[in-house]
Design an enzyme around this catalytic site. Structure first.
Site, PDB file in Angstrom:
ATOM      1  N   HIS A  39       3.022   3.486  -8.939  1.00 39.33           N
ATOM      2  CA  HIS A  39       2.604   1.822  -9.231  1.00 39.33           C
ATOM      3  C   HIS A  39       4.117   1.423  -9.822  1.00 39.33           C
ATOM      4  O   HIS A  39       4.541   0.279  -9.548  1.00 39.33           O
ATOM      5  CB  HIS A  39       1.634   1.567 -10.012  1.00 39.33           C
ATOM      6  CG  HIS A  39       0.226   2.336  -9.252  1.00 39.33           C
ATOM      7  ND1 HIS A  39      -0.080   1.612  -7.964  1.00 39.33           N
ATOM      8  CD2 HIS A  39      -0.841   2.853  -9.756  1.00 39.33           C
ATOM      9  CE1 HIS A  39      -1.447   2.226  -7.722  1.00 39.33           C
ATOM     10  NE2 HIS A  39      -1.838   2.805  -8.812  1.00 39.33           N
ATOM     11  N   LEU A  47      11.428 -20.506  -4.610  1.00 40.57           N
ATOM     12  CA  LEU A  47      10.073 -19.507  -4.103  1.00 40.57           C
ATOM     13  C   LEU A  47       8.882 -19.708  -4.910  1.00 40.57           C
ATOM     14  O   LEU A  47       8.971 -19.533  -6.156  1.00 40.57           O
ATOM     15  CB  LEU A  47      10.659 -18.012  -4.221  1.00 40.57           C
ATOM     16  CG  LEU A  47       9.551 -17.106  -3.733  1.00 40.57           C
ATOM     17  CD1 LEU A  47       9.356 -17.116  -2.175  1.00 40.57           C
ATOM     18  CD2 LEU A  47       9.809 -15.592  -4.184  1.00 40.57           C
ATOM     19  N   ARG A  82       0.271   7.785  -2.447  1.00 33.94           N
ATOM     20  CA  ARG A  82       0.892   8.799  -1.755  1.00 33.94           C
ATOM     21  C   ARG A  82       2.347   9.149  -1.919  1.00 33.94           C
ATOM     22  O   ARG A  82       2.648  10.011  -1.889  1.00 33.94           O
ATOM     23  CB  ARG A  82       0.788   8.420  -0.171  1.00 33.94           C
ATOM     24  CG  ARG A  82      -0.674   8.761   0.460  1.00 33.94           C
ATOM     25  CD  ARG A  82      -0.822   7.869   1.664  1.00 33.94           C
ATOM     26  NE  ARG A  82      -1.215   6.644   1.394  1.00 33.94           N
ATOM     27  CZ  ARG A  82      -1.521   5.397   2.289  1.00 33.94           C
ATOM     28  NH1 ARG A  82      -1.522   6.011   3.448  1.00 33.94           N
ATOM     29  NH2 ARG A  82      -1.927   4.355   1.843  1.00 33.94           N
ATOM     30  N   TRP A  83       2.992   8.048  -2.480  1.00 30.89           N
ATOM     31  CA  TRP A  83       4.527   8.205  -2.675  1.00 30.89           C
ATOM     32  C   TRP A  83       4.391   9.125  -3.921  1.00 30.89           C
ATOM     33  O   TRP A  83       5.262   9.980  -3.914  1.00 30.89           O
ATOM     34  CB  TRP A  83       5.043   6.781  -3.284  1.00 30.89           C
ATOM     35  CG  TRP A  83       6.552   6.699  -3.408  1.00 30.89           C
ATOM     36  CD1 TRP A  83       7.569   6.586  -2.556  1.00 30.89           C
ATOM     37  CD2 TRP A  83       7.112   6.832  -4.841  1.00 30.89           C
ATOM     38  NE1 TRP A  83       8.633   6.530  -3.169  1.00 30.89           N
ATOM     39  CE2 TRP A  83       8.551   6.748  -4.870  1.00 30.89           C
ATOM     40  CE3 TRP A  83       6.541   7.228  -6.067  1.00 30.89           C
ATOM     41  CZ2 TRP A  83       9.381   6.866  -5.722  1.00 30.89           C
ATOM     42  CZ3 TRP A  83       7.419   7.320  -7.050  1.00 30.89           C
ATOM     43  CH2 TRP A  83       8.944   7.070  -6.825  1.00 30.89           C
ATOM     44  N   TRP A 126     -11.011  -2.786  -8.770  1.00 30.25           N
ATOM     45  CA  TRP A 126     -12.092  -2.563 -10.216  1.00 30.25           C
ATOM     46  C   TRP A 126     -12.744  -1.133  -9.738  1.00 30.25           C
ATOM     47  O   TRP A 126     -13.044  -0.621 -11.005  1.00 30.25           O
ATOM     48  CB  TRP A 126     -12.776  -3.546 -10.465  1.00 30.25           C
ATOM     49  CG  TRP A 126     -12.043  -4.878 -10.966  1.00 30.25           C
ATOM     50  CD1 TRP A 126     -12.149  -6.017 -10.320  1.00 30.25           C
ATOM     51  CD2 TRP A 126     -11.254  -5.245 -12.092  1.00 30.25           C
ATOM     52  NE1 TRP A 126     -11.471  -7.241 -10.852  1.00 30.25           N
ATOM     53  CE2 TRP A 126     -11.036  -6.500 -12.050  1.00 30.25           C
ATOM     54  CE3 TRP A 126     -11.169  -4.200 -13.137  1.00 30.25           C
ATOM     55  CZ2 TRP A 126     -10.194  -7.169 -12.847  1.00 30.25           C
ATOM     56  CZ3 TRP A 126     -10.392  -4.999 -14.143  1.00 30.25           C
ATOM     57  CH2 TRP A 126      -9.663  -6.230 -14.079  1.00 30.25           C
ATOM     58  N   GLU A 183       1.599 -13.475  12.087  1.00 30.10           N
ATOM     59  CA  GLU A 183       2.129 -12.589  12.884  1.00 30.10           C
ATOM     60  C   GLU A 183       2.037 -11.131  11.780  1.00 30.10           C
ATOM     61  O   GLU A 183       2.281 -11.198  10.491  1.00 30.10           O
ATOM     62  CB  GLU A 183       3.534 -12.551  13.325  1.00 30.10           C
ATOM     63  CG  GLU A 183       3.742 -13.641  14.021  1.00 30.10           C
ATOM     64  CD  GLU A 183       3.278 -13.448  15.449  1.00 30.10           C
ATOM     65  OE1 GLU A 183       3.329 -12.188  15.864  1.00 30.10           O
ATOM     66  OE2 GLU A 183       2.948 -14.638  15.970  1.00 30.10           O
ATOM     67  N   ASP A 243       0.760  -1.199  -0.025  1.00 27.69           N
ATOM     68  CA  ASP A 243       0.007  -0.095  -0.066  1.00 27.69           C
ATOM     69  C   ASP A 243       0.849   1.358   0.181  1.00 27.69           C
ATOM     70  O   ASP A 243       2.031   1.177   0.434  1.00 27.69           O
ATOM     71  CB  ASP A 243      -0.916  -0.153   1.338  1.00 27.69           C
ATOM     72  CG  ASP A 243      -2.043   0.759   1.063  1.00 27.69           C
ATOM     73  OD1 ASP A 243      -2.283   1.387  -0.006  1.00 27.69           O
ATOM     74  OD2 ASP A 243      -2.851   0.976   2.084  1.00 27.69           O
ATOM     75  N   ARG A 278     -11.587   1.740  -9.013  1.00 23.95           N
ATOM     76  CA  ARG A 278     -10.637   2.831  -9.253  1.00 23.95           C
ATOM     77  C   ARG A 278     -11.022   3.497 -10.620  1.00 23.95           C
ATOM     78  O   ARG A 278     -11.558   2.943 -11.615  1.00 23.95           O
ATOM     79  CB  ARG A 278      -9.370   2.536  -9.298  1.00 23.95           C
ATOM     80  CG  ARG A 278      -8.885   2.238  -7.925  1.00 23.95           C
ATOM     81  CD  ARG A 278      -7.499   2.021  -7.547  1.00 23.95           C
ATOM     82  NE  ARG A 278      -7.150   1.479  -6.285  1.00 23.95           N
ATOM     83  CZ  ARG A 278      -6.149   1.959  -5.523  1.00 23.95           C
ATOM     84  NH1 ARG A 278      -4.988   2.540  -6.246  1.00 23.95           N
ATOM     85  NH2 ARG A 278      -5.838   1.704  -4.272  1.00 23.95           N
TER      86      ARG A 278
HETATM   87  C1  FPP Z   1      -1.754   0.131  -3.468  1.00 23.19           C
HETATM   88  O1  FPP Z   1      -1.563   1.681  -3.523  1.00 23.19           O
HETATM   89  C2  FPP Z   1      -1.387  -0.681  -4.120  1.00 23.19           C
HETATM   90  C3  FPP Z   1      -2.028  -1.269  -5.372  1.00 23.19           C
HETATM   91  C4  FPP Z   1      -3.440  -0.916  -6.037  1.00 23.19           C
HETATM   92  C5  FPP Z   1      -1.419  -2.397  -5.667  1.00 23.19           C
HETATM   93  C6  FPP Z   1       0.033  -2.910  -5.744  1.00 23.19           C
HETATM   94  C7  FPP Z   1       0.304  -2.549  -7.273  1.00 23.19           C
HETATM   95  C8  FPP Z   1       1.655  -2.537  -7.703  1.00 23.19           C
HETATM   96  C9  FPP Z   1       2.851  -2.442  -6.657  1.00 23.19           C
HETATM   97  C10 FPP Z   1       1.885  -2.075  -8.947  1.00 23.19           C
HETATM   98  C11 FPP Z   1       2.462  -3.190  -9.852  1.00 23.19           C
HETATM   99  C12 FPP Z   1       2.166  -4.493  -9.636  1.00 23.19           C
HETATM  100  C13 FPP Z   1       2.670  -5.713 -10.322  1.00 23.19           C
HETATM  101  C14 FPP Z   1       2.109  -6.857 -10.244  1.00 23.19           C
HETATM  102  C15 FPP Z   1       3.442  -5.337 -11.614  1.00 23.19           C
HETATM  103  P1  FPP Z   1      -2.637   2.750  -3.821  1.00 23.19           P
HETATM  104  O2  FPP Z   1      -2.743   3.293  -5.047  1.00 23.19           O
HETATM  105  O3  FPP Z   1      -3.633   2.365  -2.744  1.00 23.19           O
HETATM  106  O4  FPP Z   1      -1.923   4.002  -2.602  1.00 23.19           O
HETATM  107  P2  FPP Z   1      -2.469   4.917  -1.822  1.00 23.19           P
HETATM  108  O5  FPP Z   1      -3.282   4.268  -0.777  1.00 23.19           O
HETATM  109  O6  FPP Z   1      -1.233   5.674  -1.213  1.00 23.19           O
HETATM  110  O7  FPP Z   1      -3.295   5.763  -2.898  1.00 23.19           O
END
Ligand code: FPP
Length: 260
Positions: free
Chosen positions: A45, A139, A32-33, A77, A215, A28, A79
């Protein structure tokens, strides 16, 4: 048994030998990043995909058996269409570019979730990548895609109900094992450690049955910043825990395993 390379890695990172067999991560904080850097969300992402690459490689090198990543939930979905489309593009690129790296590291790719919901071209990339890595014995990298823990439980319950209706299973004979073996995670070890980035204290809709005795390690670090030192810190945190599984004795390891 640790290989000499694994033993050296454990020593370098000051880790004890007992590692979690199965680590699950709620990745997550990508949005924000990106926001902090005045970048579009997709940049977060994209950076998050680099974190995936690093953590997968390290997990394999350490000898962790399974790593399950919450890559796309059924709720995702909802979003904006543009973000969903860009996430799918990123997933496609990841699957195309990463197969070589997965093979090099003996990583077997698997999925859980309703992958039939994904665009056909992604389903085809997934089939190719899973086929190419099916023989890998290191893995197990499990991507949760269009995944919902509740939906997986409903699916399991329906399977069990059908068996009971057909007279192949007596309702009184239903145990935890029956349910565990009917879930999409049936062939994986118990989840020992759940990591959630970006400081949220929620399980959301992830591995609801499977997290019973896991955990939890919650870190404020945003997923695109989550790299080797953060993963090692999570593993050290895990190794410092006393696992009692509801009892009084401290046990290291899993209390049950449906897989075997
Ligand atoms: C949440 O960040 C993250 C996701 C929606 C899923 C994770 C997706 C990736 C790491 C992208 C790449 C994935 C693959 C498999 C290539 P957010 O958008 O909810 O962050 P926020 O809460 O800060 O808005």
């Amino acid at each position: 048994m640790d290989t000499p390379k694994q033993a050296a890695l454990l020593k370098r990172h000051r880790l004890k030998p007992h590692l979690p067999r199965h680590v699950a991560i709620i990745m997550d904080g990508n949005g924000r990043w990106a926001k902090k850097r005045h970048l579009p969300r997709i940049a977060g992402h994209r950076a998050g995909a680099h974190s995936i690459r690093e953590i997968v490689r390290l997990s394999g090198e350490l000898g962790i058996e399974a790593l399950t990543l919450y890559a796309f939930s059924t709720e995702n979905w909802r979003r904006p269409k543009k973000e969903v489309g860009l996430l799918m593009q990123l997933l496609k690129q990841y699957l195309r570019n990463e197969v070589g790296e997965l093979l090099e590291n003996n990583v077997q790719l698997k999925t859980i979730g309703n992958t039939g919901d994904l665009p056909l071209e992604i389903q085809s990339e997934l089939r190719k990548a899973m086929g190419a890595t099916a023989h890998c014995t290191g893995l197990k990298l499990v991507l949760a895609l269009s995944y919902s823990g509740r939906a997986d439980l409903i699916h399991a319950i329906k399977r069990i109900a059908k068996k009971a209706k057909a007279g192949h299973l007596h309702p009184e004979a239903i145990t935890e094992k029956t349910i565990g073996q009917s879930l999409s995670t049936a062939d994986l070890p118990e989840v020992d450690l759940l990591i959630r980035t970006s400081g949220e204290f929620r399980v959301s809709n992830f591995l609801l049955w499977e997290l019973a005795y896991s955990e939890f390690h919650i870190t404020k670090t945003l997923w695109p910043d989550f790299r080797t030192p953060h993963f090692i810190a999570a593993l050290r945190d895990f190794q410092g825990r006393q696992r009692r599984f509801g009892g009084v004795e401290s046990i290291v390891g899993s209390v049950t395993s449906w897989a075997r």
